[in-house]
Design an enzyme around this catalytic site. Sequence first.
Site, short mmCIF file in Angstrom:
data_model
loop_
_atom_site.label_atom_id
_atom_site.label_comp_id
_atom_site.label_asym_id
_atom_site.label_seq_id
_atom_site.Cartn_x
_atom_site.Cartn_y
_atom_site.Cartn_z
N ASN A 10 48.91 46.08 64.17
CA ASN A 10 49.32 46.94 63.06
C ASN A 10 48.21 47.04 62.03
O ASN A 10 47.40 46.11 61.89
CB ASN A 10 50.55 46.36 62.33
CG ASN A 10 51.81 46.38 63.15
OD1 ASN A 10 52.04 47.30 63.93
ND2 ASN A 10 52.63 45.36 63.00
N LEU A 40 59.60 25.02 58.86
CA LEU A 40 60.62 24.89 57.83
C LEU A 40 60.09 25.20 56.44
O LEU A 40 60.63 24.74 55.44
CB LEU A 40 61.21 23.47 57.85
CG LEU A 40 61.78 23.00 59.19
CD1 LEU A 40 62.11 21.51 59.13
CD2 LEU A 40 63.02 23.82 59.56
N ASN A 97 59.35 22.49 53.77
CA ASN A 97 59.87 21.24 54.35
C ASN A 97 59.13 20.82 55.62
O ASN A 97 59.54 19.88 56.29
CB ASN A 97 61.37 21.38 54.65
CG ASN A 97 62.18 21.50 53.37
OD1 ASN A 97 61.89 20.83 52.38
ND2 ASN A 97 63.19 22.36 53.39
N ASP A 126 48.28 34.13 49.76
CA ASP A 126 49.01 35.12 50.55
C ASP A 126 49.60 34.43 51.77
O ASP A 126 48.87 33.89 52.60
CB ASP A 126 48.05 36.24 50.97
CG ASP A 126 48.70 37.34 51.80
OD1 ASP A 126 49.95 37.32 51.94
OD2 ASP A 126 47.97 38.21 52.30
N ASP A 149 51.68 33.21 62.00
CA ASP A 149 50.75 33.54 63.08
C ASP A 149 49.67 32.48 63.20
O ASP A 149 49.26 32.12 64.32
CB ASP A 149 50.14 34.92 62.83
CG ASP A 149 51.18 36.02 62.86
OD1 ASP A 149 52.17 35.89 63.60
OD2 ASP A 149 51.00 37.02 62.12
#
Length: 314
Positions: free
Chosen positions: A14, A223, A226, A249, A255
């Site tokens: 994308n 998580l 966490n 960011d 990924d």
Amino acid sequence: MLSNPKIVVVGSLNMDIVVETDVIPMVGETVLGQQAHFIPGGKGANQAVALARLGADVQMIGAVGTDSFGKDLLDALQREGIALDGIKQEDGVATGIAIIQLCQKDNRITVVPGANHRVLPSDVDRHESLIAAADLVLLQMEIPLPTVVQAARIAKRYGKTVILNPAPAQVLPEGLLAQIDYITPNKSELDVLAGNESQGQKDLEQSIAQMFAQGAKHVITTLGANGVAFAGNDTPLTTCPCYSVEVVDTTGAGDAFNAGLAYSIATGAKLADAANFASRVAALSVTKLGAQAGMPTLEEVMTKGMCLDEKVSD
């Protein structure tokens, strides 16, 4: 132990249109943004770039349009040393885009798939030789699910290790998990896959148990603040903390984690070590703007990453 594993990424490309704002607009509201950026992205491409920077030999199977965004994305991959043989250019179809609103160091993302929906099972068949030569195959779900299924099926035919990042989350077809060696949902994706909408540690254990009941071999769940939880057929449920960094960011954090996990596993690491390595890769990735721009090199992970402080949740 492999130093430069061969990894095939089957997934999306994308152009990320990132808009920075101070506040998220309410329905019907207009707000002024500070900056707009056009940054190569897509879960598949992000993971491919992260793997290449870690030192993997990366092939990617995917699709872009013949528009300027498509050219820009291919150029970006080529600069990273990623082979483009498996990426087709579709006439008359727009390259996929993601609209990313970045606010208060967090993000909201809307994806328009475009050419990513033209990545077909036949494309995987056509590039079967790439999978046959790989050590590991990494999949996500921003492309049609039948294509994901076909890629996993071909990979297992050749005895390859397969990792599935089930994002965006959707119900998986029966039998797919039997073809997957490692599945890497975040907590919300895990709940969707397990059909469990409650919260808490007990819920985490139940959801992972349900994934095993469906045929999963190893479940690795991110998580957020966490940390990470992981379990396998021969590994009890274990959690490890995340790392404390200055966040710029978070767009590519997931990924980066999946790429770090894939690289580490492909080089022969045990699950606990691979999860820890992946956490360091993800932590470093959020310190820069842009999913691909933030992906660290192996040298950075082994130097800066080793100096990170673990952040233990209260």
